[in-house]
Design an enzyme around this catalytic site. Structure first.
Site, PDB file in Angstrom:
ATOM      1  N   ARG A 166      -9.665   1.297   8.610  1.00  0.00           N
ATOM      2  CA  ARG A 166      -9.101  -0.006   8.936  1.00  0.00           C
ATOM      3  C   ARG A 166     -10.144  -0.912   9.592  1.00  0.00           C
ATOM      4  O   ARG A 166      -9.839  -2.021   9.990  1.00  0.00           O
ATOM      5  CB  ARG A 166      -7.987   0.236   9.931  1.00  0.00           C
ATOM      6  CG  ARG A 166      -6.887  -0.755   9.826  1.00  0.00           C
ATOM      7  CD  ARG A 166      -5.701  -0.164   9.345  1.00  0.00           C
ATOM      8  NE  ARG A 166      -4.529  -0.886   9.628  1.00  0.00           N
ATOM      9  CZ  ARG A 166      -3.384  -0.483   9.162  1.00  0.00           C
ATOM     10  NH1 ARG A 166      -3.317   0.606   8.431  1.00  0.00           N
ATOM     11  NH2 ARG A 166      -2.321  -1.157   9.412  1.00  0.00           N
ATOM     12  N   ARG A 192      11.798  -5.724   4.784  1.00  0.00           N
ATOM     13  CA  ARG A 192      11.577  -4.292   4.533  1.00  0.00           C
ATOM     14  C   ARG A 192      12.578  -3.429   5.303  1.00  0.00           C
ATOM     15  O   ARG A 192      12.886  -3.680   6.456  1.00  0.00           O
ATOM     16  CB  ARG A 192      10.165  -3.897   4.957  1.00  0.00           C
ATOM     17  CG  ARG A 192       9.956  -2.376   4.912  1.00  0.00           C
ATOM     18  CD  ARG A 192       8.521  -1.962   4.970  1.00  0.00           C
ATOM     19  NE  ARG A 192       7.839  -2.434   6.144  1.00  0.00           N
ATOM     20  CZ  ARG A 192       6.530  -2.295   6.334  1.00  0.00           C
ATOM     21  NH1 ARG A 192       5.795  -1.718   5.407  1.00  0.00           N
ATOM     22  NH2 ARG A 192       5.971  -2.756   7.423  1.00  0.00           N
ATOM     23  N   ARG A 219      -0.496  -9.025  13.118  1.00  0.00           N
ATOM     24  CA  ARG A 219      -1.092  -7.970  12.274  1.00  0.00           C
ATOM     25  C   ARG A 219      -1.977  -8.592  11.187  1.00  0.00           C
ATOM     26  O   ARG A 219      -3.021  -8.037  10.836  1.00  0.00           O
ATOM     27  CB  ARG A 219       0.021  -7.125  11.642  1.00  0.00           C
ATOM     28  CG  ARG A 219       0.686  -6.208  12.661  1.00  0.00           C
ATOM     29  CD  ARG A 219       2.049  -5.714  12.194  1.00  0.00           C
ATOM     30  NE  ARG A 219       2.022  -4.929  11.002  1.00  0.00           N
ATOM     31  CZ  ARG A 219       3.070  -4.764  10.184  1.00  0.00           C
ATOM     32  NH1 ARG A 219       4.225  -5.339  10.465  1.00  0.00           N
ATOM     33  NH2 ARG A 219       2.965  -4.030   9.118  1.00  0.00           N
ATOM     34  N   ARG A 234      11.402  -1.552  10.897  1.00  0.00           N
ATOM     35  CA  ARG A 234      10.296  -1.217  11.804  1.00  0.00           C
ATOM     36  C   ARG A 234      10.173  -2.217  12.948  1.00  0.00           C
ATOM     37  O   ARG A 234      10.375  -3.416  12.753  1.00  0.00           O
ATOM     38  CB  ARG A 234       8.979  -1.157  11.018  1.00  0.00           C
ATOM     39  CG  ARG A 234       8.759   0.188  10.383  1.00  0.00           C
ATOM     40  CD  ARG A 234       7.598   0.265   9.450  1.00  0.00           C
ATOM     41  NE  ARG A 234       6.363  -0.387   9.874  1.00  0.00           N
ATOM     42  CZ  ARG A 234       5.229  -0.327   9.183  1.00  0.00           C
ATOM     43  NH1 ARG A 234       5.181   0.366   8.046  1.00  0.00           N
ATOM     44  NH2 ARG A 234       4.150  -0.940   9.603  1.00  0.00           N
ATOM     45  N   LYS A 294       0.843  -1.210   0.000  1.00  0.00           N
ATOM     46  CA  LYS A 294       0.000   0.000   0.000  1.00  0.00           C
ATOM     47  C   LYS A 294       0.875   1.256   0.000  1.00  0.00           C
ATOM     48  O   LYS A 294       0.654   2.178  -0.791  1.00  0.00           O
ATOM     49  CB  LYS A 294      -0.919   0.032   1.238  1.00  0.00           C
ATOM     50  CG  LYS A 294      -1.868  -1.153   1.337  1.00  0.00           C
ATOM     51  CD  LYS A 294      -2.781  -1.048   2.543  1.00  0.00           C
ATOM     52  CE  LYS A 294      -2.047  -1.078   3.879  1.00  0.00           C
ATOM     53  NZ  LYS A 294      -1.342  -2.348   4.165  1.00  0.00           N
TER      54      LYS A 294
HETATM   55  P1  AP5 Z   1       4.872  -1.575   1.798  1.00  0.00           P
HETATM   56  O1  AP5 Z   1       4.548  -0.741   0.597  1.00  0.00           O
HETATM   57  O2  AP5 Z   1       5.604  -0.928   2.915  1.00  0.00           O
HETATM   58  O3  AP5 Z   1       3.552  -2.334   2.314  1.00  0.00           O
HETATM   59  P2  AP5 Z   1       2.303  -1.802   3.117  1.00  0.00           P
HETATM   60  O4  AP5 Z   1       1.107  -2.482   2.564  1.00  0.00           O
HETATM   61  O5  AP5 Z   1       2.303  -0.296   3.152  1.00  0.00           O
HETATM   62  O6  AP5 Z   1       2.651  -2.431   4.527  1.00  0.00           O
HETATM   63  P3  AP5 Z   1       2.574  -1.836   5.988  1.00  0.00           P
HETATM   64  O7  AP5 Z   1       3.270  -2.846   6.860  1.00  0.00           O
HETATM   65  O8  AP5 Z   1       3.097  -0.431   6.033  1.00  0.00           O
HETATM   66  O9  AP5 Z   1       1.064  -1.849   6.223  1.00  0.00           O
HETATM   67  P4  AP5 Z   1       0.385  -1.858   7.538  1.00  0.00           P
HETATM   68  O10 AP5 Z   1      -0.995  -1.621   7.066  1.00  0.00           O
HETATM   69  O11 AP5 Z   1       0.578  -3.040   8.396  1.00  0.00           O
HETATM   70  O12 AP5 Z   1       1.136  -0.699   8.352  1.00  0.00           O
HETATM   71  P5  AP5 Z   1       0.796   0.839   8.626  1.00  0.00           P
HETATM   72  O13 AP5 Z   1       2.042   1.589   8.543  1.00  0.00           O
HETATM   73  O14 AP5 Z   1      -0.376   1.285   7.838  1.00  0.00           O
HETATM   74  O15 AP5 Z   1       5.690  -2.856   1.275  1.00  0.00           O
HETATM   75  C1  AP5 Z   1       6.163  -3.837   2.189  1.00  0.00           C
HETATM   76  C2  AP5 Z   1       7.516  -4.400   1.702  1.00  0.00           C
HETATM   77  O16 AP5 Z   1       7.314  -5.108   0.474  1.00  0.00           O
HETATM   78  C3  AP5 Z   1       8.578  -3.323   1.392  1.00  0.00           C
HETATM   79  O17 AP5 Z   1       9.830  -3.820   1.765  1.00  0.00           O
HETATM   80  C4  AP5 Z   1       8.495  -3.121  -0.132  1.00  0.00           C
HETATM   81  O18 AP5 Z   1       9.731  -2.735  -0.680  1.00  0.00           O
HETATM   82  C5  AP5 Z   1       8.107  -4.547  -0.579  1.00  0.00           C
HETATM   83  N1  AP5 Z   1       7.252  -4.538  -1.776  1.00  0.00           N
HETATM   84  C6  AP5 Z   1       6.237  -3.669  -2.064  1.00  0.00           C
HETATM   85  N2  AP5 Z   1       5.676  -4.025  -3.241  1.00  0.00           N
HETATM   86  C7  AP5 Z   1       6.343  -5.146  -3.680  1.00  0.00           C
HETATM   87  C8  AP5 Z   1       6.223  -5.989  -4.830  1.00  0.00           C
HETATM   88  N3  AP5 Z   1       5.295  -5.759  -5.783  1.00  0.00           N
HETATM   89  N4  AP5 Z   1       7.059  -7.053  -4.930  1.00  0.00           N
HETATM   90  C9  AP5 Z   1       7.997  -7.297  -3.971  1.00  0.00           C
HETATM   91  N5  AP5 Z   1       8.167  -6.520  -2.877  1.00  0.00           N
HETATM   92  C10 AP5 Z   1       7.347  -5.468  -2.733  1.00  0.00           C
HETATM   93  O19 AP5 Z   1       0.297   0.737  10.152  1.00  0.00           O
HETATM   94  C11 AP5 Z   1       1.201   0.411  11.193  1.00  0.00           C
HETATM   95  C12 AP5 Z   1       0.458   0.420  12.511  1.00  0.00           C
HETATM   96  O20 AP5 Z   1      -0.095   1.748  12.757  1.00  0.00           O
HETATM   97  C13 AP5 Z   1      -0.751  -0.515  12.605  1.00  0.00           C
HETATM   98  O21 AP5 Z   1      -0.387  -1.842  12.970  1.00  0.00           O
HETATM   99  C14 AP5 Z   1      -1.578   0.181  13.704  1.00  0.00           C
HETATM  100  O22 AP5 Z   1      -1.044  -0.064  14.985  1.00  0.00           O
HETATM  101  C15 AP5 Z   1      -1.370   1.656  13.372  1.00  0.00           C
HETATM  102  N6  AP5 Z   1      -2.397   2.171  12.449  1.00  0.00           N
HETATM  103  C16 AP5 Z   1      -2.203   2.636  11.191  1.00  0.00           C
HETATM  104  N7  AP5 Z   1      -3.367   2.993  10.644  1.00  0.00           N
HETATM  105  C17 AP5 Z   1      -4.325   2.767  11.569  1.00  0.00           C
HETATM  106  C18 AP5 Z   1      -5.725   2.925  11.583  1.00  0.00           C
HETATM  107  N8  AP5 Z   1      -6.406   3.391  10.523  1.00  0.00           N
HETATM  108  N9  AP5 Z   1      -6.401   2.576  12.712  1.00  0.00           N
HETATM  109  C19 AP5 Z   1      -5.755   2.122  13.801  1.00  0.00           C
HETATM  110  N10 AP5 Z   1      -4.418   1.922  13.847  1.00  0.00           N
HETATM  111  C20 AP5 Z   1      -3.706   2.252  12.733  1.00  0.00           C
END
Ligand code: AP5
Length: 221
Positions: free
Chosen positions: A88, A127, A171, A160, A13
């Site tokens: 979410r 990552r 997660r 991270r 994402k």
């Molecule tokens: P990346 O693009 O970083 O993936 P992502 O989907 O953004 O993963 P996240 O781990 O950031 O999502 P998340 O939803 O768990 O975390 P968030 O920060 O939102 O890609 C991942 C890896 O894969 C990278 O190394 C990249 O290079 C690689 N990659 C990408 N595309 C690829 C491809 N096509 N092929 C191969 N490799 C690839 O949330 C973190 C925390 O914040 C949550 O757990 C929660 O505690 C809190 N939080 C955030 N939003 C909310 C909310 N709305 N409500 C409550 N708590 C929240």
């Protein structure tokens, strides 16, 4: 364009949001990035969010909703935005609906990125992120030119806290229970487009752009 990206942790994402937002000239609004900036800045919001994030749980809705409402009231989102990581769960989606109604705007598309769980574990455990520009790299799939250093900023990349395998599995469970119901929620409103998020970053971007174009042309028709 007002878009939401939904998908499990590690679906890509953040990676896709950064590319698409730049392409569409709209801001990327990532709740995870905003929380992480608050954690590293030592703010009250960051202190409150950190314990949930480290466990891989959702930060409470009232905290998250207030933060998003504030962000969407800023001028740069007036012409559109790309939400990455919000909503979410269904209560957050309902709250987003109220925020948009107050702003007298609608969502154009909810893009679901689909990827299987073992791929997620591989992606997240490899990552490495830049604290300066937020770009996510991968040690194998998307490595920087110099190991451990951001191509754009030259700063050291970090891993991270929540990218440990046991936290990643938790997660994924949170995603299945709390976030996956959004797929039906938005499908019933005719907003959902689902694409495969496997393949190269460029291949996924091409699918995402095609889905956005299709939705936009459907809206014009
Ligand atoms: P990346 O693009 O970083 O993936 P992502 O989907 O953004 O993963 P996240 O781990 O950031 O999502 P998340 O939803 O768990 O975390 P968030 O920060 O939102 O890609 C991942 C890896 O894969 C990278 O190394 C990249 O290079 C690689 N990659 C990408 N595309 C690829 C491809 N096509 N092929 C191969 N490799 C690839 O949330 C973190 C925390 O914040 C949550 O757990 C929660 O505690 C809190 N939080 C955030 N939003 C909310 C909310 N709305 N409500 C409550 N708590 C929240």
């Amino acid at each position: 364009m007002r878009a939401v990206l939904v998908g499990p942790p590690g679906a890509g994402k953040g990676t896709q949001a950064q590319i698409l937002a730049s392409d569409l000239s709209i801001p990327q609004v990532s709740t995870g990035d905003i929380f992480r900036a608050n954690v590293s800045g030592g703010t009250e919001l960051g202190k409150r969010a950190k314990e949930y994030m480290d466990r891989g749980d959702l930060v409470p809705d009232e905290v998250t909703n207030a933060m998003v409402k504030d962000r969407l009231s800023q001028d740069d989102t007036a012409g559109g935005f790309l939400l990455d990581g919000f909503p979410r769960n269904v209560p957050q989606a309902e709250k987003l609906g109220e925020m948009l109604a107050d702003l007298k705007v609608d969502l154009d598309i909810v893009l679901e990125l689909k990827v299987d769980e073992e791929e997620v574990v591989k992606r997240l455990s490899g990552r490495r992120s830049c604290s300066e520009c937020g770009r996510a790299y991968h040690v194998e799939y998307d490595a920087p030119a110099v190991e451990g250093v951001c191509d754009t900023d030259g700063v050291a990349l970090y891993q991270r806290q929540d990218d440990r395998e046991d936290t990643i599995r938790h997660r994924l469970e949170v995603y299945r229970k709390q976030t996956a119901p959004l797929v039906d929620f938005y499908a019933s409103q005719g907003l959902l487009s689902a694409i495969s998020a496997t393949g190269s970053v460029g291949e996924v971007t091409a699918r995402a752009k095609a889905a956005i174009k299709e939705k936009a042309s459907g809206a014009d028709a």
